[in-house]
Write an enzyme that holds these catalytic residues in place. Structure first.
Site, PDB file in Angstrom:
ATOM      1  N   GLY A   1      10.194 -26.007   7.878  1.00  0.00           N
ATOM      2  CA  GLY A   1      10.490 -27.220   8.554  1.00  0.00           C
ATOM      3  C   GLY A   1      11.519 -27.093   9.343  1.00  0.00           C
ATOM      4  O   GLY A   1      12.550 -25.998   9.074  1.00  0.00           O
TER       5      GLY A   1
ATOM      6  N   GLN B   1      19.161 -28.295  14.532  1.00  0.00           N
ATOM      7  CA  GLN B   1      19.266 -27.112  14.062  1.00  0.00           C
ATOM      8  C   GLN B   1      19.284 -25.774  15.231  1.00  0.00           C
ATOM      9  O   GLN B   1      19.826 -24.868  14.908  1.00  0.00           O
ATOM     10  CB  GLN B   1      18.343 -26.533  12.815  1.00  0.00           C
ATOM     11  CG  GLN B   1      18.703 -27.340  11.447  1.00  0.00           C
ATOM     12  CD  GLN B   1      17.596 -27.082  10.588  1.00  0.00           C
ATOM     13  OE1 GLN B   1      16.349 -27.450  10.318  1.00  0.00           O
ATOM     14  NE2 GLN B   1      17.862 -25.945   9.812  1.00  0.00           N
TER      15      GLN B   1
ATOM     16  N   CYS C   1      17.618 -23.705   3.169  1.00  0.00           N
ATOM     17  CA  CYS C   1      17.897 -24.084   4.706  1.00  0.00           C
ATOM     18  C   CYS C   1      18.246 -23.055   5.568  1.00  0.00           C
ATOM     19  O   CYS C   1      18.896 -22.283   5.019  1.00  0.00           O
ATOM     20  CB  CYS C   1      19.042 -25.146   4.507  1.00  0.00           C
ATOM     21  SG  CYS C   1      19.154 -26.028   6.101  1.00  0.00           S
ATOM     22  N   LEU C   2      17.611 -23.048   6.490  1.00  0.00           N
ATOM     23  CA  LEU C   2      17.672 -22.031   7.634  1.00  0.00           C
ATOM     24  C   LEU C   2      18.887 -21.860   8.185  1.00  0.00           C
ATOM     25  O   LEU C   2      19.549 -21.109   8.453  1.00  0.00           O
ATOM     26  CB  LEU C   2      16.713 -22.282   8.559  1.00  0.00           C
ATOM     27  CG  LEU C   2      14.940 -21.906   8.272  1.00  0.00           C
ATOM     28  CD1 LEU C   2      14.153 -22.330   9.580  1.00  0.00           C
ATOM     29  CD2 LEU C   2      14.910 -20.480   7.860  1.00  0.00           C
TER      30      LEU C   2
ATOM     31  N   HIS D   1      14.776 -33.640   3.339  1.00  0.00           N
ATOM     32  CA  HIS D   1      15.738 -32.564   3.911  1.00  0.00           C
ATOM     33  C   HIS D   1      15.841 -32.464   5.408  1.00  0.00           C
ATOM     34  O   HIS D   1      16.858 -32.355   5.530  1.00  0.00           O
ATOM     35  CB  HIS D   1      15.067 -31.344   3.377  1.00  0.00           C
ATOM     36  CG  HIS D   1      15.871 -29.895   3.742  1.00  0.00           C
ATOM     37  ND1 HIS D   1      16.599 -29.399   2.848  1.00  0.00           N
ATOM     38  CD2 HIS D   1      15.886 -29.336   5.076  1.00  0.00           C
ATOM     39  CE1 HIS D   1      17.295 -28.232   3.437  1.00  0.00           C
ATOM     40  NE2 HIS D   1      16.654 -28.347   4.821  1.00  0.00           N
ATOM     41  N   GLU D   2      14.675 -32.587   5.894  1.00  0.00           N
ATOM     42  CA  GLU D   2      14.673 -32.652   7.325  1.00  0.00           C
ATOM     43  C   GLU D   2      15.440 -34.061   7.844  1.00  0.00           C
ATOM     44  O   GLU D   2      16.028 -33.957   8.825  1.00  0.00           O
ATOM     45  CB  GLU D   2      13.504 -32.648   7.973  1.00  0.00           C
ATOM     46  CG  GLU D   2      12.598 -31.198   7.816  1.00  0.00           C
ATOM     47  CD  GLU D   2      13.342 -30.099   7.744  1.00  0.00           C
ATOM     48  OE1 GLU D   2      14.394 -29.886   8.672  1.00  0.00           O
ATOM     49  OE2 GLU D   2      13.018 -28.969   7.084  1.00  0.00           O
TER      50      GLU D   2
ATOM     51  N   HIS E   1      19.221 -33.917   7.820  1.00  0.00           N
ATOM     52  CA  HIS E   1      19.632 -33.116   9.045  1.00  0.00           C
ATOM     53  C   HIS E   1      19.928 -34.148  10.312  1.00  0.00           C
ATOM     54  O   HIS E   1      20.854 -33.717  10.848  1.00  0.00           O
ATOM     55  CB  HIS E   1      18.754 -31.854   9.567  1.00  0.00           C
ATOM     56  CG  HIS E   1      18.767 -30.814   8.858  1.00  0.00           C
ATOM     57  ND1 HIS E   1      20.152 -30.306   8.842  1.00  0.00           N
ATOM     58  CD2 HIS E   1      17.834 -30.032   7.968  1.00  0.00           C
ATOM     59  CE1 HIS E   1      19.669 -28.788   8.214  1.00  0.00           C
ATOM     60  NE2 HIS E   1      18.388 -28.805   7.693  1.00  0.00           N
TER      61      HIS E   1
HETATM   62  O1  GNR Z   1      12.104 -23.477   5.113  1.00  0.00           O
HETATM   63  C1  GNR Z   1      12.753 -24.198   4.289  1.00  0.00           C
HETATM   64  N1  GNR Z   1      12.408 -24.132   3.066  1.00  0.00           N
HETATM   65  C2  GNR Z   1      12.690 -25.455   2.206  1.00  0.00           C
HETATM   66  C3  GNR Z   1      12.548 -25.375   0.803  1.00  0.00           C
HETATM   67  C4  GNR Z   1      12.810 -26.338   0.014  1.00  0.00           C
HETATM   68  C5  GNR Z   1      13.149 -27.546   0.564  1.00  0.00           C
HETATM   69  C6  GNR Z   1      13.367 -27.790   1.997  1.00  0.00           C
HETATM   70  C7  GNR Z   1      13.156 -26.486   2.830  1.00  0.00           C
HETATM   71  S1  GNR Z   1      13.273 -26.811   4.534  1.00  0.00           S
HETATM   72  C8  GNR Z   1      13.591 -25.198   4.919  1.00  0.00           C
HETATM   73  C9  GNR Z   1      13.881 -25.033   6.564  1.00  0.00           C
HETATM   74  C10 GNR Z   1      15.043 -25.765   6.814  1.00  0.00           C
HETATM   75  O2  GNR Z   1      16.233 -25.668   6.749  1.00  0.00           O
HETATM   76  N2  GNR Z   1      14.628 -26.928   7.434  1.00  0.00           N
HETATM   77  O3  GNR Z   1      15.703 -27.835   7.828  1.00  0.00           O
HETATM   78 NI    NI Z   2      17.551 -27.333   6.524  1.00  0.00          NI
END
Ligand code: GNR
Ligand code: NI
Length: 172
Positions: free
Chosen positions: A47, A52, A95-96, A137-138, A141
């Site tokens: 995601g 980001q 998270c990236l 999660h997204e 952000h």
């Molecule tokens: O690649 C991603 N893997 C992930 C694994 C578990 C819960 C959320 C994520 S999102 C993350 C990519 C990212 O940072 N998205 O904002």
């Molecule tokens: Ni993230």
């Protein structure tokens, strides 16, 4: 299409609240979503929120296809959570923007969401499992919230210090 640099902590842009997309989904926005998807695949991640890559707009891309399955890109413009279950579920998140840090986060197990897709069609649906985890999660952000914000201050500060050091080492 282009791969764009992904911002990492403690970049202050990641703390910004992203602005809604006003009006229809234009070709310009679709080009941004194409770049986001290419950046996400390259990372690789499942995601990515526009903020980001430094664009504080309420846009998310996602692909939850497993290895060996055909790509299944998903696009979310102005997503809203309409309902969240009382029931919570823990999931190991990463998270990236906080690379190489992983921890378990508890969130509602199921959510109901409304968003516009790549064509600008409004969609309402329920999400569970990894889909629900990734969407929440997204969408965090978009509010300037990172998964490490749910951890103790000790764990959060240590995560930020690790990422700073790794980023500095990579630049040398
Ligand atoms: O690649 C991603 N893997 C992930 C694994 C578990 C819960 C959320 C994520 S999102 C993350 C990519 C990212 O940072 N998205 O904002
Ligand atoms: Ni993230």
């Amino acid at each position: 299409m282009a791969i764009r640099p992904i911002l990492t902590v403690p970049d202050p842009v990641l703390k910004q609240v992203s602005k809604p997309v006003e009006g229809p989904v234009t070709d310009e926005l679709r080009r941004l979503m194409d770049d986001m998807l290419e950046t996400m695949y390259d990372a690789p991640g499942i995601g990515l929120a526009a903020v980001q890559i430094g664009v504080p707009l309420r846009i998310i891309v996602m692909d939850l296809a497993k290895k060996g399955e055909p790509p299944a890109p998903r696009y979310f413009v102005n997503p809203e959570i309409l309902w969240a279950s009382e029931e919570k579920k823990g999931w190991e998140e990463g998270c990236l923007s906080v690379p190489e840090i992983y921890d378990e986060i508890e969130r509602p197990a199921r959510i109901r969401v409304r968003y516009m897709d790549y064509d600008g069609t409004t969609i309402e649906e329920e999400a569970e499992g990894l889909y629900a985890v990734c969407l929440q999660h997204e969408m965090d952000h978009l509010e300037g919230t990172l998964f490490i914000d749910y951890l103790s201050r000790l764990k959060r500060d240590s995560a930020i210090r690790k990422v700073k050091k790794a980023t500095r080492d990579a630049a040398l």
